[in-house]
Design an enzyme around this catalytic site. Structure first.
Site, PDB file in Angstrom:
ATOM      1  N   GLU A  44      18.546  81.604  89.495  1.00 55.14           N
ATOM      2  CA  GLU A  44      18.630  80.242  88.970  1.00 55.14           C
ATOM      3  C   GLU A  44      17.538  79.990  87.937  1.00 55.14           C
ATOM      4  OE1 GLU A  44      21.415  79.410  92.239  1.00 55.14           O
ATOM      5  OE2 GLU A  44      19.464  80.393  92.270  1.00 55.14           O
ATOM      6  N   THR A  45      17.876  79.117  87.007  1.00 53.59           N
ATOM      7  CA  THR A  45      16.893  78.520  86.113  1.00 53.59           C
ATOM      8  C   THR A  45      16.923  77.009  86.342  1.00 53.59           C
ATOM      9  OG1 THR A  45      17.151  80.253  84.457  1.00 53.59           O
ATOM     10  CG2 THR A  45      16.184  78.185  83.720  1.00 53.59           C
TER      11      THR A  45
END
Length: 269
Positions: A44-45
């Site tokens: 994830e970002t």
């Protein structure tokens, strides 16, 4: 624009789960957010910006995998809180407005954070045809984890079986919205953790997630009921590995851990 890569649910670099973290003035287009997440190419970002006039939250927070936006993410929330405190952008508990409601990250004196997340509702289900072949192990039981998590939780015979899994990732995507949480009780009660897990999310472009906070909102109530204690520690036995402290409080689950910034750089695009 500053971008950080933070290893979450660990106290040392190159372990736990890495997340990109960007502090913004506002959210740009979804297309740009997705492109950045694809470029970062971690599970994830996280993208966040201040909410100066929000009555219940301090920051808005969104999470993107390389393939899609997700409704709930623990490790990138922990990573974001770590960055906000490390840069002096926020002090004290952080309230994030997200697709899963307001989530709070509270700092501890030891540098850890405790996340307040919704408890995943578990519903017993029939073992789907083909899941044993796709996973590479025979389930003892399976549970649906509800819409926020979107996984199939699969209980396996023992810790050794969980650690030895080598699944067919393409086939796993057919059994739930996001993927599979495989879990078993810890073999050694004195080992520092109560249960083990591994998480496979082929539908989000993540064959194996290193340490998954959101999955522990399902693992915590599952094992708390079986072990008779609200507070437990889970070991996610991926190659990077990480520990998640959990405590079930009714419809909320607390997730505790530490984080380490490993890259601090500039996004030029």
């Amino acid at each position: 624009m500053r971008i950080r890569i933070v290893d979450a649910f660990t106290d040392r670099p190159f372990a736990g789960n890495p997340a990109g973290v960007l502090l913004l003035d506002a959210f740009p287009t979804d297309d740009w957010l997705q492109k950045v997440a694809r470029e970062v190419n971690h599970a994830e970002t996280a993208f966040t910006h201040r909410l100066p006039d929000h009555p219940e939250a301090d920051w808005a927070l969104r999470w993107f995998t390389p393939a899609a936006e997700v409704a709930l993410c623990g490790h990138a929330t922990l990573a974001t809180a770590h960055v906000l405190h490390g840069t002096g952008a926020h002090e004290g508990p952080v309230r994030f407005a997200t697709r899963s409601g307001v989530l709070t990250a509270t700092p501890g004196e030891d540098g850890s954070f405790t996340l307040d997340f919704p408890t995943a509702p578990l519903t017993a289900a029939e073992i789907p045809d083909g899941v044993a072949e796709a996973l590479g192990a025979e389930p003892l039981a399976v549970f649906d984890t509800g819409p926020n998590v979107g996984d199939l939780l699969v209980e396996l015979a023992d810790e050794k079986t969980v650690r030895a899994l080598n699944p067919d990732h393409r086939s796993l995507g057919a059994f739930s919205e996001r993927g599979i949480i495989a879990t078993a009780r810890a073999e050694d009660p004195a080992g520092g953790y109560d249960f083990v897990s591994r998480c496979f999310f082929p539908n989000l472009g993540i064959d194996e997630d290193p340490v998954t906070g959101s999955a522990h909102t399902a693992l915590a109530p599952f094992w708390s009921q079986r072990l008779g204690r609200p507070a437990l520690t889970g070991l996610q036995a991926s190659p990077r590995s990480g520990l998640v402290r959990t405590e079930v409080r009714g419809d909320r689950t607390l997730l505790g851990g530490r984080a380490v910034t490993v890259i601090d750089g500039e996004l030029l695009a």
